[in-house]
Design a protein around this motif. Sequence first.
Motif, PDB file in Angstrom:
ATOM      1  N   LYS A 190       0.864  -1.171   0.000  1.00  0.00           N
ATOM      2  CA  LYS A 190       0.000   0.000   0.000  1.00  0.00           C
ATOM      3  C   LYS A 190       0.908   1.231   0.000  1.00  0.00           C
ATOM      4  O   LYS A 190       1.849   1.307   0.788  1.00  0.00           O
ATOM      5  N   GLN A 191       0.621   2.188  -0.880  1.00  0.00           N
ATOM      6  CA  GLN A 191       1.473   3.369  -0.973  1.00  0.00           C
ATOM      7  C   GLN A 191       1.473   4.182   0.311  1.00  0.00           C
ATOM      8  O   GLN A 191       2.496   4.741   0.692  1.00  0.00           O
ATOM      9  N   GLU A 192       0.343   4.230   1.002  1.00  0.00           N
ATOM     10  CA  GLU A 192       0.226   5.099   2.173  1.00  0.00           C
ATOM     11  C   GLU A 192       1.129   4.702   3.327  1.00  0.00           C
ATOM     12  O   GLU A 192       1.625   5.551   4.058  1.00  0.00           O
ATOM     13  N   ASP A 193       1.374   3.388   3.524  1.00  0.00           N
ATOM     14  CA  ASP A 193       2.165   2.982   4.684  1.00  0.00           C
ATOM     15  C   ASP A 193       3.131   1.822   4.416  1.00  0.00           C
ATOM     16  O   ASP A 193       3.749   1.308   5.341  1.00  0.00           O
ATOM     17  N   GLN A 194       3.264   1.409   3.165  1.00  0.00           N
ATOM     18  CA  GLN A 194       4.180   0.336   2.756  1.00  0.00           C
ATOM     19  C   GLN A 194       3.815  -1.037   3.321  1.00  0.00           C
ATOM     20  O   GLN A 194       4.649  -1.948   3.348  1.00  0.00           O
ATOM     21  N   THR A 195       2.570  -1.222   3.779  1.00  0.00           N
ATOM     22  CA  THR A 195       2.118  -2.535   4.238  1.00  0.00           C
ATOM     23  C   THR A 195       2.130  -3.504   3.056  1.00  0.00           C
ATOM     24  O   THR A 195       1.582  -3.200   1.993  1.00  0.00           O
ATOM     25  N   ILE A 196       2.765  -4.644   3.230  1.00  0.00           N
ATOM     26  CA  ILE A 196       2.793  -5.655   2.171  1.00  0.00           C
ATOM     27  C   ILE A 196       1.422  -6.307   2.095  1.00  0.00           C
ATOM     28  O   ILE A 196       0.895  -6.791   3.095  1.00  0.00           O
ATOM     29  N   ILE A 197       0.857  -6.317   0.880  1.00  0.00           N
ATOM     30  CA  ILE A 197      -0.456  -6.937   0.686  1.00  0.00           C
ATOM     31  C   ILE A 197      -0.405  -8.132  -0.267  1.00  0.00           C
ATOM     32  O   ILE A 197      -1.400  -8.823  -0.431  1.00  0.00           O
ATOM     33  N   ALA A 198       0.747  -8.354  -0.889  1.00  0.00           N
ATOM     34  CA  ALA A 198       0.920  -9.541  -1.736  1.00  0.00           C
ATOM     35  C   ALA A 198       2.405  -9.847  -1.853  1.00  0.00           C
ATOM     36  O   ALA A 198       3.248  -8.939  -1.803  1.00  0.00           O
ATOM     37  N   ASN A 199       2.695 -11.117  -2.003  1.00  0.00           N
ATOM     38  CA  ASN A 199       4.069 -11.587  -2.153  1.00  0.00           C
ATOM     39  C   ASN A 199       4.093 -12.574  -3.309  1.00  0.00           C
ATOM     40  O   ASN A 199       3.287 -13.508  -3.339  1.00  0.00           O
ATOM     41  N   VAL A 200       4.989 -12.332  -4.249  1.00  0.00           N
ATOM     42  CA  VAL A 200       5.171 -13.240  -5.384  1.00  0.00           C
ATOM     43  C   VAL A 200       6.646 -13.603  -5.439  1.00  0.00           C
ATOM     44  O   VAL A 200       7.509 -12.734  -5.296  1.00  0.00           O
ATOM     45  N   ARG A 201       6.909 -14.892  -5.619  1.00  0.00           N
ATOM     46  CA  ARG A 201       8.293 -15.342  -5.769  1.00  0.00           C
ATOM     47  C   ARG A 201       8.402 -16.172  -7.028  1.00  0.00           C
ATOM     48  O   ARG A 201       7.694 -17.156  -7.196  1.00  0.00           O
ATOM     49  N   LEU A 202       9.283 -15.747  -7.903  1.00  0.00           N
ATOM     50  CA  LEU A 202       9.565 -16.463  -9.136  1.00  0.00           C
ATOM     51  C   LEU A 202      10.851 -17.257  -8.911  1.00  0.00           C
ATOM     52  O   LEU A 202      11.931 -16.676  -8.782  1.00  0.00           O
TER      53      LEU A 202
END
Length: 122
Positions: A74-86
């Motif tokens: 989230k731009q407002e607080d940098q909370t991670i909302i998704a994680n993708v690993r290739l």
Amino acid sequence: MFEDYPREVVTKDGTPILIRPLAREDEQRLNDFFARVPVEERWFLRQKMDDPEVVRKWMEELDFNRVVPMVAVKQEDQTIIANVRLHRRESACMEHLAHLRIMVDPSFRHQRVGTWTVSYTH
């Protein structure tokens, strides 16, 4: 490799997010993210990512040539909302193949976060 990042997108509900590579400074945010994954869904994870020690070890051993970890925040607080690993293949004859792992925060599912994060992972 990451010249095109961060990428700005807006979720279906209007939340502005950034898609960017995972940084070592994201360790606590990543712990917080995996803690929000419902217990009944954690069996999908290959590692025990809700354990801070597992996350710490994984962060210390980041190798972008082997695994490309991307996050949506989230731009407002940098909370991670998704994680993708290739996960790339090490063998030269299989370098065109990869294994993709994705997890989206339950409160951001059906907002196209997963679609955009996968689309911008390369």
